[in-house]
Design a protein around this motif. Structure first.
Motif, PDB file in Angstrom:
ATOM      1  N   TYR A   1      10.732  37.756  72.068  1.00  0.00           N
ATOM      2  CA  TYR A   1      12.189  37.624  72.110  1.00  0.00           C
ATOM      3  C   TYR A   1      12.544  36.654  73.225  1.00  0.00           C
ATOM      4  CZ  TYR A   1      12.349  41.793  69.124  1.00  0.00           C
ATOM      5  OH  TYR A   1      12.181  42.684  68.084  1.00  0.00           O
ATOM      6  N   SER A   2      13.751  36.141  73.227  1.00  0.00           N
ATOM      7  CA  SER A   2      14.150  35.175  74.247  1.00  0.00           C
ATOM      8  C   SER A   2      14.095  35.810  75.633  1.00  0.00           C
ATOM      9  CB  SER A   2      15.546  34.633  73.958  1.00  0.00           C
ATOM     10  OG  SER A   2      16.503  35.664  73.998  1.00  0.00           O
ATOM     11  N   LYS A   3      13.737  35.001  76.605  1.00  0.00           N
ATOM     12  CA  LYS A   3      13.548  35.477  77.974  1.00  0.00           C
ATOM     13  C   LYS A   3      14.805  36.135  78.517  1.00  0.00           C
ATOM     14  CE  LYS A   3      12.337  33.889  82.625  1.00  0.00           C
ATOM     15  NZ  LYS A   3      12.028  32.711  83.493  1.00  0.00           N
ATOM     16  N   ARG A   4      15.964  35.530  78.265  1.00  0.00           N
ATOM     17  CA  ARG A   4      17.207  36.060  78.828  1.00  0.00           C
ATOM     18  C   ARG A   4      17.562  37.421  78.232  1.00  0.00           C
ATOM     19  NH1 ARG A   4      22.006  31.736  79.339  1.00  0.00           N
ATOM     20  NH2 ARG A   4      22.997  33.585  80.230  1.00  0.00           N
ATOM     21  N   LEU A   5      17.258  37.628  76.956  1.00  0.00           N
ATOM     22  CA  LEU A   5      17.544  38.915  76.336  1.00  0.00           C
ATOM     23  C   LEU A   5      16.650  39.999  76.934  1.00  0.00           C
ATOM     24  CD1 LEU A   5      19.077  40.609  74.288  1.00  0.00           C
ATOM     25  CD2 LEU A   5      17.397  39.947  72.545  1.00  0.00           C
ATOM     26  N   LEU A   6      15.387  39.674  77.153  1.00  0.00           N
ATOM     27  CA  LEU A   6      14.465  40.636  77.760  1.00  0.00           C
ATOM     28  C   LEU A   6      14.870  40.945  79.198  1.00  0.00           C
ATOM     29  CD1 LEU A   6      11.080  39.233  76.373  1.00  0.00           C
ATOM     30  CD2 LEU A   6      12.327  41.251  75.575  1.00  0.00           C
ATOM     31  N   GLU A   7      15.293  39.930  79.932  1.00  0.00           N
ATOM     32  CA  GLU A   7      15.752  40.146  81.304  1.00  0.00           C
ATOM     33  C   GLU A   7      17.010  41.006  81.334  1.00  0.00           C
ATOM     34  OE1 GLU A   7      14.055  36.036  83.415  1.00  0.00           O
ATOM     35  OE2 GLU A   7      16.143  36.137  82.708  1.00  0.00           O
ATOM     36  N   LEU A   8      17.855  40.854  80.318  1.00  0.00           N
ATOM     37  CA  LEU A   8      19.071  41.666  80.240  1.00  0.00           C
ATOM     38  C   LEU A   8      18.716  43.143  80.044  1.00  0.00           C
ATOM     39  CD1 LEU A   8      22.153  41.948  80.067  1.00  0.00           C
ATOM     40  CD2 LEU A   8      21.984  41.448  77.616  1.00  0.00           C
ATOM     41  N   ILE A   9      17.726  43.421  79.211  1.00  0.00           N
ATOM     42  CA  ILE A   9      17.290  44.812  79.016  1.00  0.00           C
ATOM     43  C   ILE A   9      16.803  45.394  80.342  1.00  0.00           C
ATOM     44  CG2 ILE A   9      15.617  46.311  77.858  1.00  0.00           C
ATOM     45  CD1 ILE A   9      15.632  44.318  75.535  1.00  0.00           C
TER      46      ILE A   9
ATOM     47  N   LYS B   1      29.100  39.025  77.804  1.00  0.00           N
ATOM     48  CA  LYS B   1      29.100  37.611  78.167  1.00  0.00           C
ATOM     49  C   LYS B   1      27.672  37.061  78.142  1.00  0.00           C
ATOM     50  CE  LYS B   1      30.861  34.513  81.793  1.00  0.00           C
ATOM     51  NZ  LYS B   1      29.611  33.946  82.359  1.00  0.00           N
ATOM     52  N   GLU B   2      26.731  37.859  78.656  1.00  0.00           N
ATOM     53  CA  GLU B   2      25.333  37.431  78.664  1.00  0.00           C
ATOM     54  C   GLU B   2      24.801  37.293  77.235  1.00  0.00           C
ATOM     55  OE1 GLU B   2      21.795  36.263  80.641  1.00  0.00           O
ATOM     56  OE2 GLU B   2      23.856  36.527  81.358  1.00  0.00           O
ATOM     57  N   LEU B   3      25.132  38.260  76.360  1.00  0.00           N
ATOM     58  CA  LEU B   3      24.680  38.194  74.973  1.00  0.00           C
ATOM     59  C   LEU B   3      25.245  36.970  74.256  1.00  0.00           C
ATOM     60  CD1 LEU B   3      24.960  41.953  73.918  1.00  0.00           C
ATOM     61  CD2 LEU B   3      22.850  40.651  74.218  1.00  0.00           C
ATOM     62  N   LEU B   4      26.507  36.671  74.516  1.00  0.00           N
ATOM     63  CA  LEU B   4      27.134  35.504  73.889  1.00  0.00           C
ATOM     64  C   LEU B   4      26.484  34.211  74.372  1.00  0.00           C
ATOM     65  CD1 LEU B   4      30.860  36.651  74.037  1.00  0.00           C
ATOM     66  CD2 LEU B   4      29.573  36.175  71.949  1.00  0.00           C
ATOM     67  N   GLU B   5      26.143  34.160  75.640  1.00  0.00           N
ATOM     68  CA  GLU B   5      25.497  32.960  76.168  1.00  0.00           C
ATOM     69  C   GLU B   5      24.080  32.817  75.617  1.00  0.00           C
ATOM     70  OE1 GLU B   5      25.797  33.118  80.402  1.00  0.00           O
ATOM     71  OE2 GLU B   5      27.961  32.704  80.408  1.00  0.00           O
ATOM     72  N   ILE B   6      23.395  33.945  75.400  1.00  0.00           N
ATOM     73  CA  ILE B   6      22.067  33.910  74.767  1.00  0.00           C
ATOM     74  C   ILE B   6      22.192  33.345  73.352  1.00  0.00           C
ATOM     75  CG2 ILE B   6      20.178  35.325  73.865  1.00  0.00           C
ATOM     76  CD1 ILE B   6      20.732  37.242  76.268  1.00  0.00           C
ATOM     77  N   ALA B   7      23.200  33.819  72.618  1.00  0.00           N
ATOM     78  CA  ALA B   7      23.419  33.312  71.254  1.00  0.00           C
ATOM     79  C   ALA B   7      23.712  31.823  71.262  1.00  0.00           C
ATOM     80  CB  ALA B   7      24.571  34.080  70.607  1.00  0.00           C
ATOM     81  N   ALA B   8      24.453  31.363  72.275  1.00  0.00           N
ATOM     82  CA  ALA B   8      24.797  29.943  72.364  1.00  0.00           C
ATOM     83  C   ALA B   8      23.588  29.083  72.704  1.00  0.00           C
ATOM     84  CB  ALA B   8      25.880  29.743  73.423  1.00  0.00           C
TER      85      ALA B   8
END
Length: 326
Positions: free
Chosen positions: A257-265, A285-292
Motif C-alpha cells: 500500500y502507499s507509504k503515506r496510507l501506512l504511516e497514517l494507520i 485531509k490526509e486521505l484526500l491528499e493520498i488520493a491526489a
C-alpha cells in the motif's frame, strides 16, 4: 457466570405501528430487529436490553434483574434515549438515519432506516489479499464525512469497526450502531457485558474514560483500515499497554500500500491519545491528499469531489472559530 440471554420479541409482534419480522442481531447491550411500518416499508429497530441489568424471559416486558440494577438500567436507558434524539437530528448520507424513538415495554426503542448491502467486515472476509487501496480511500473519506458531523453534534461513536460500517449496494458507506450510550454504563456492567470490541477499541476505552474524545474514534478508524489490509484486528489496546507487540505497518507492508496510507494507520494507532490525530479533519485531509498523489489508486468519484470536500472542511473550521488549515 454470564447472565442469561434475553428473549427477543416474537415474529409478528406489533410494536406501535411496526410489525416485527425477525431478529437481525443481538449483543450484550441491545437486540436489533427487522420490522415493517404501516406502509409495509422495512425498518431496523434497536431495543435497549443490556444483559446483566435486565431480563425478558417471556412476554414483552423488560424487568430489571435486581433493585440495585434498576437505577443503572434506567440511567443507561436515559442515555440511549438522548442518543436517539441527537442522531435523529443528523441528516447525513454516511450516518444511519434515525426516524423514530419511543418508550414501550419498560424500555426504549430506536427506529432506523433499513439499509441494503453488506458490512465492511463481510467485504474483508470475501476479499483475498486485502481490500484494494482505492476502495479503502473511497469508503473512509466518505465515512469520515459522516463521523465529522457526529462529532460536531458533540457525540462520539465509540464502537467503530468493520462490522459497524455498512456498504450500500451503490458502494457508499454508512456508519451504524453507536456505542456512546453503552459507554455511559462504563465498567459497572462490563464484567457481564463487553463495552468495547478488542482490537478496535482505544486504550482509553479500557481505563481513563475521561480521556475519551474524537481521537478515540480515530484509533478505531485506524484499526478498521488495518483490518481491511490484514483481515484481522490489531493487537487489543489493553494488551498493548502491558506488552506492545504492534509492528509498524509502514515497515511491515511497505510496497503493498502507499507509504503515506501506512504511516497514517501507524499514527492513528498510537497508544497515547495526544499522539494521534486530534480531529477527523486531520485524517480526512490526509486521505484526500493520498488520493491526489496516487492517481493509479484514486477511486472513481472521489477525486472529482476533492475541491468540494476541502471547501466544506474550511467552512466547518470557520464555524468552529478556527482559521482553515490550523
Amino acid at each position: 457466570m454470564p447472565p442469561p440471554n434475553n428473549m427477543p420479541l416474537e415474529r409478528g409482534y406489533q410494536l406501535l405501528n411496526y410489525t416485527i419480522v425477525k431478529q437481525l442481531s443481538a449483543g450484550g447491550f441491545s437486540i436489533v430487529y427487522l420490522a415493517h411500518d404501516e406502509h409495509d416499508q422495512p425498518v431496523a429497530i434497536k431495543e435497549y436490553l443490556p444483559n446483566g441489568l435486565a431480563l425478558r424471559s417471556e412476554g414483552d416486558r423488560v424487568l430489571a434483574t435486581s433493585a440495585d440494577n434498576l437505577a443503572l438500567f434506567r440511567h443507561g436507558m436515559k442515555c440511549f434515549f438522548e442518543e436517539g434524539k441527537t442522531l435523529a437530528q443528523i441528516r447525513h448520507p454516511n450516518v444511519v438515519r434515525v426516524v423514530n424513538f419511543f418508550r414501550a415495554n419498560e424500555t426504549v426503542y430506536m427506529v432506523m432506516e433499513y439499509e441494503r448491502g453488506r458490512t465492511l467486515q463481510k467485504e474483508i472476509q470475501i476479499t483475498e489479499g486485502g481490500v484494494k487501496e482505492n476502495m479503502i480511500l473511497y469508503v473512509f473519506v466518505h465515512l469520515l464525512n459522516g463521523l465529522r458531523e457526529v462529532h460536531l453534534q458533540k457525540l462520539l461513536h465509540l464502537d467503530i469497526k468493520p462490522a459497524n460500517i455498512y456498504i450500500r449496494r451503490d458502494g457508499s458507506p454508512v456508519l451504524l450502531d453507536f456505542g456512546s450510550a453503552r459507554e455511559a454504563l462504563g465498567d459497572k456492567i462490563s464484567k457481564f457485558t463487553p463495552m468495547y470490541t478488542p482490537g478496535f477499541a482505544s486504550p482509553e476505552h479500557y481505563s481513563d474514560r475521561e480521556k475519551l474524545g474524537p481521537w478515540s474514534d480515530i484509533y478505531s478508524v485506524g484499526a478498521s483500515i488495518f483490518a481491511c489490509m490484514s483481515g484481522l484486528a490489531p493487537q487489543a489496546a489493553d494488551q498493548r499497554t502491558r506488552e506492545d507487540k504492534y509492528q509498524s505497518v509502514a515497515k511491515l507492508w511497505a510496497g503493498r500500500y502507499s507509504k503515506r496510507l501506512l504511516e497514517l494507520i501507524d499514527w492513528c494507532l498510537v497508544l497515547d491519545p495526544l499522539g494521534r490525530p486530534q480531529s477527523v479533519r486531520e485524517v480526512q485531509k490526509e486521505l484526500l491528499e493520498i488520493a491526489a498523489s496516487e492517481p493509479d489508486k484514486r477511486p472513481i468519484g472521489l477525486f472529482s469531489g476533492f475541491k468540494d470536500t476541502v471547501t466544506k472542511l474550511g467552512k466547518i473550521e470557520l464555524r468552529l472559530g478556527r482559521a482553515p488549515g490550523k
